[in-house]
Design an enzyme around this catalytic site. Structure first.
Site, PDB file in Angstrom:
ATOM      1  N   LYS A 116       0.478  -1.637   0.206  1.00  0.00           N
ATOM      2  CA  LYS A 116       0.358  -0.109  -0.037  1.00  0.00           C
ATOM      3  C   LYS A 116       0.851   1.433  -0.018  1.00  0.00           C
ATOM      4  O   LYS A 116       0.731   2.499  -0.452  1.00  0.00           O
ATOM      5  CB  LYS A 116      -1.045   0.022   0.950  1.00  0.00           C
ATOM      6  CG  LYS A 116      -2.404  -0.597   0.549  1.00  0.00           C
ATOM      7  CD  LYS A 116      -3.498  -0.704   1.968  1.00  0.00           C
ATOM      8  CE  LYS A 116      -4.558  -1.650   1.336  1.00  0.00           C
ATOM      9  NZ  LYS A 116      -5.621  -1.919   2.579  1.00  0.00           N
ATOM     10  N   LYS A 199      -4.390  -9.776  -5.823  1.00  0.00           N
ATOM     11  CA  LYS A 199      -5.495 -10.208  -5.040  1.00  0.00           C
ATOM     12  C   LYS A 199      -6.818  -9.082  -5.544  1.00  0.00           C
ATOM     13  O   LYS A 199      -6.729  -7.615  -5.813  1.00  0.00           O
ATOM     14  CB  LYS A 199      -4.989  -9.804  -3.803  1.00  0.00           C
ATOM     15  CG  LYS A 199      -6.617 -10.483  -2.948  1.00  0.00           C
ATOM     16  CD  LYS A 199      -5.705  -9.894  -1.432  1.00  0.00           C
ATOM     17  CE  LYS A 199      -6.253  -8.196  -1.099  1.00  0.00           C
ATOM     18  NZ  LYS A 199      -7.162  -7.454   0.079  1.00  0.00           N
ATOM     19  N   LYS A 202     -11.236  -4.407  -3.414  1.00  0.00           N
ATOM     20  CA  LYS A 202     -11.955  -3.275  -3.271  1.00  0.00           C
ATOM     21  C   LYS A 202     -11.515  -1.591  -3.554  1.00  0.00           C
ATOM     22  O   LYS A 202     -12.347  -0.778  -4.760  1.00  0.00           O
ATOM     23  CB  LYS A 202     -13.208  -3.420  -1.999  1.00  0.00           C
ATOM     24  CG  LYS A 202     -12.375  -2.537  -0.625  1.00  0.00           C
ATOM     25  CD  LYS A 202     -13.367  -2.469   0.388  1.00  0.00           C
ATOM     26  CE  LYS A 202     -12.947  -3.800   1.390  1.00  0.00           C
ATOM     27  NZ  LYS A 202     -11.858  -3.123   2.102  1.00  0.00           N
TER      28      LYS A 202
HETATM   29  N1  AQP Z   1      -9.405 -11.160  -2.990  1.00  0.00           N
HETATM   30  C1  AQP Z   1      -9.711 -11.382  -1.689  1.00  0.00           C
HETATM   31  N2  AQP Z   1      -9.888 -13.266  -1.386  1.00  0.00           N
HETATM   32  C2  AQP Z   1     -10.210 -12.947  -0.577  1.00  0.00           C
HETATM   33  N3  AQP Z   1     -10.610 -13.206   0.679  1.00  0.00           N
HETATM   34  C3  AQP Z   1     -10.257 -11.177   0.660  1.00  0.00           C
HETATM   35  N4  AQP Z   1     -10.049 -10.250   1.936  1.00  0.00           N
HETATM   36  C4  AQP Z   1     -10.031  -9.232   1.234  1.00  0.00           C
HETATM   37  N5  AQP Z   1     -10.152  -9.626  -0.426  1.00  0.00           N
HETATM   38  C5  AQP Z   1      -9.915 -10.891  -0.321  1.00  0.00           C
HETATM   39  C6  AQP Z   1     -10.386 -10.414   3.242  1.00  0.00           C
HETATM   40  O1  AQP Z   1     -11.728  -9.730   3.154  1.00  0.00           O
HETATM   41  C7  AQP Z   1     -11.864  -9.032   4.838  1.00  0.00           C
HETATM   42  C8  AQP Z   1     -12.044  -8.071   4.449  1.00  0.00           C
HETATM   43  O2  AQP Z   1     -10.102  -7.029   4.528  1.00  0.00           O
HETATM   44  P1  AQP Z   1     -10.291  -5.256   4.471  1.00  0.00           P
HETATM   45  O3  AQP Z   1     -11.576  -4.392   4.150  1.00  0.00           O
HETATM   46  O4  AQP Z   1     -10.250  -5.538   6.001  1.00  0.00           O
HETATM   47  O5  AQP Z   1      -9.101  -5.379   3.986  1.00  0.00           O
HETATM   48  P2  AQP Z   1      -8.198  -6.358   2.810  1.00  0.00           P
HETATM   49  O6  AQP Z   1      -7.940  -7.166   3.167  1.00  0.00           O
HETATM   50  O7  AQP Z   1      -7.467  -4.818   2.452  1.00  0.00           O
HETATM   51  O8  AQP Z   1      -9.341  -5.874   2.248  1.00  0.00           O
HETATM   52  P3  AQP Z   1      -9.445  -5.736  -0.071  1.00  0.00           P
HETATM   53  O9  AQP Z   1     -10.517  -5.742  -0.446  1.00  0.00           O
HETATM   54  O10 AQP Z   1      -8.173  -5.110  -0.348  1.00  0.00           O
HETATM   55  O11 AQP Z   1      -9.635  -3.250   0.951  1.00  0.00           O
HETATM   56  P4  AQP Z   1      -9.009  -2.490   0.490  1.00  0.00           P
HETATM   57  O12 AQP Z   1      -8.603  -2.244  -1.357  1.00  0.00           O
HETATM   58  O13 AQP Z   1      -9.671  -1.366   1.138  1.00  0.00           O
HETATM   59  O14 AQP Z   1      -7.443  -2.802   1.002  1.00  0.00           O
HETATM   60  C9  AQP Z   1     -10.381  -9.498   4.926  1.00  0.00           C
HETATM   61  O15 AQP Z   1     -10.753 -11.075   5.696  1.00  0.00           O
HETATM   62  C10 AQP Z   1      -9.756 -10.049   3.751  1.00  0.00           C
HETATM   63  O16 AQP Z   1      -8.951 -11.204   3.948  1.00  0.00           O
END
Ligand code: AQP
Length: 346
Positions: A116, A199, A202
């Site tokens: 990030k 990955k 969002k």
């Molecule tokens: N691609 C993925 N596959 C499986 N699990 C996923 N998680 C996120 N992306 C995937 C799981 O969703 C939960 C919440 O995630 P988060 O919002 O706390 O942060 P993150 O892991 O950084 O998810 P994002 O979607 O990638 O968010 P941003 O883009 O805001 O950083 C966690 O349990 C995560 O493992």
């Protein structure tokens, strides 16, 4: 009410964008499926979201949206504590205490921080982003959670939490339960539809990267039918980076149908990538349509969400305050003799 006969789980999702089927298959779906097994605490982690810049209006809106999606996906607010992280101040308080125990070397090793931070100008990366894992440790340890149901990308942060809990227990005596990561066998790492080597996330901006939980069926169809695959024909689970697109579609299909790899491969034998994509569209829309219906109903019910979040925060705070009081005592903070007067009355 806290159920002391069951093991406790805690997890959360950041209101940092539109929830994806990655968030659903890696986390939310499993929270829902296992809610009868555990004593459940699920928060919307807005303090985590501000580790990267957020628009205030959008953050508030997404916090409501994510809370409603927890319920729409099937969490029962009568038995599960659903709350907003910033509504329970103990998270920030414990995070500071744990920050003072977190070696910089451990924090600098976190791959999510490195990824990030690399996307931002070096001098605008916040200290909050570096301290993200410490806040996450505070979230978990406050509730003495035994398990943390998360996707595979959070594995390293869970290890960090375990190390920090053990460090605190060693320095100050047994205080925290050392939690286990509960990573699902299916759907733990959903990849981007546009780039199956990255990955699904969002906050990624490319069009066609992710299916969002609130995407209408025609949009879901368009995104999946355009997903990147390869020039081959074989439909099989594979670790070969060349086959990552097909593997990702199969992973999504498996997470929603719970079939074995062999059974799914047999089902698609002799069929083309177009058939696989159509089957994935079907199972994704089957899961999302009732979720979206319930979401719209919830959002129309005035005051309902606020009431769920208030009850959830109250339940969470009771437990969190207990742990925090114990921690403050152990680190040597002087207990306040009385509460500050409220409304200026002395
Ligand atoms: N691609 C993925 N596959 C499986 N699990 C996923 N998680 C996120 N992306 C995937 C799981 O969703 C939960 C919440 O995630 P988060 O919002 O706390 O942060 P993150 O892991 O950084 O998810 P994002 O979607 O990638 O968010 P941003 O883009 O805001 O950083 C966690 O349990 C995560 O493992």
């Amino acid at each position: 009410m806290t159920d002391t006969t069951k093991k406790r789980v805690l997890s959360g999702i950041q209101p940092s964008g539109n929830l994806t089927i990655g968030n659903y298959l890696g986390a939310l779906l499993h929270w829902v499926e296992d809610q009868a097994v555990y004593d459940n605490y699920f928060c919307v982690v807005d303090l985590h979201a501000i580790t990267v810049p957020q628009d205030p209006h959008e953050l508030r809106q997404k916090t409501r949206e994510v809370s409603a999606l927890y319920i729409a996906a099937g969490l029962d607010p009568d038995t599960v504590a659903i709350f907003v992280q910033s509504h329970v101040p103990a998270h920030s308080e414990l995070a500071w205490i744990l920050t003072c125990l977190s070696p910089l070397g451990w924090l600098n090793r976190m791959t999510q921080f490195k990824d990030k931070a690399a996307k931002q100008q070096a001098d605008s990366v916040s200290a909050g982003l570096l301290n993200y894992p410490t806040l996450m440790a505070a979230d978990i340890l406050l509730y003495q959670a035994h398990g943390v149901p998360v996707g595979d990308d959070q594995r390293q942060h869970l290890e960090f939490t375990r190390d920090l809990a053990q460090r605190f227990n060693h320095l100050y005596g047994e205080t925290f339960v050392v939690p286990e990561a509960l990573i699902p066998r299916e759907g733990a790492r959903v990849m981007g539809l546009d780039d199956p080597t990255a990955k699904m996330s969002k906050s990624a901006e490319a069009e066609g990267h992710a299916v969002y939980l609130l995407d209408p069926p025609n949009v879901v169809k368009k995104k999946i039918m355009r997903a990147t695959t390869d020039s081959g024909r074989e439909i099989a689970f594979s670790k070969d980076p060349e086959k990552a697109g097909v593997n990702n579609l199969l992973t999504i299909y498996q997470a929603l149908t719970h079939g074995t790899e062999a059974a799914i491969e047999a089902q698609f034998e002799g069929k083309g990538y177009g058939d696989l994509k159509k089957a994935v569209v079907e199972v994704v829309n089957e899961a999302l349509t009732p979720l979206q219906q319930r979401y719209n109903e919830l959002m129309d019910e005035e005051g309902y969400l606020e009431q769920v979040l208030a009850t959830g925060a109250e339940r969470a705070a009771t437990l969190a305050e207990k742990t925090l009081k114990d921690v403050k005592d152990r680190v040597g903070f002087l207990a306040p003799a009385h509460r500050w007067p409220v409304n200026g009355s002395r």
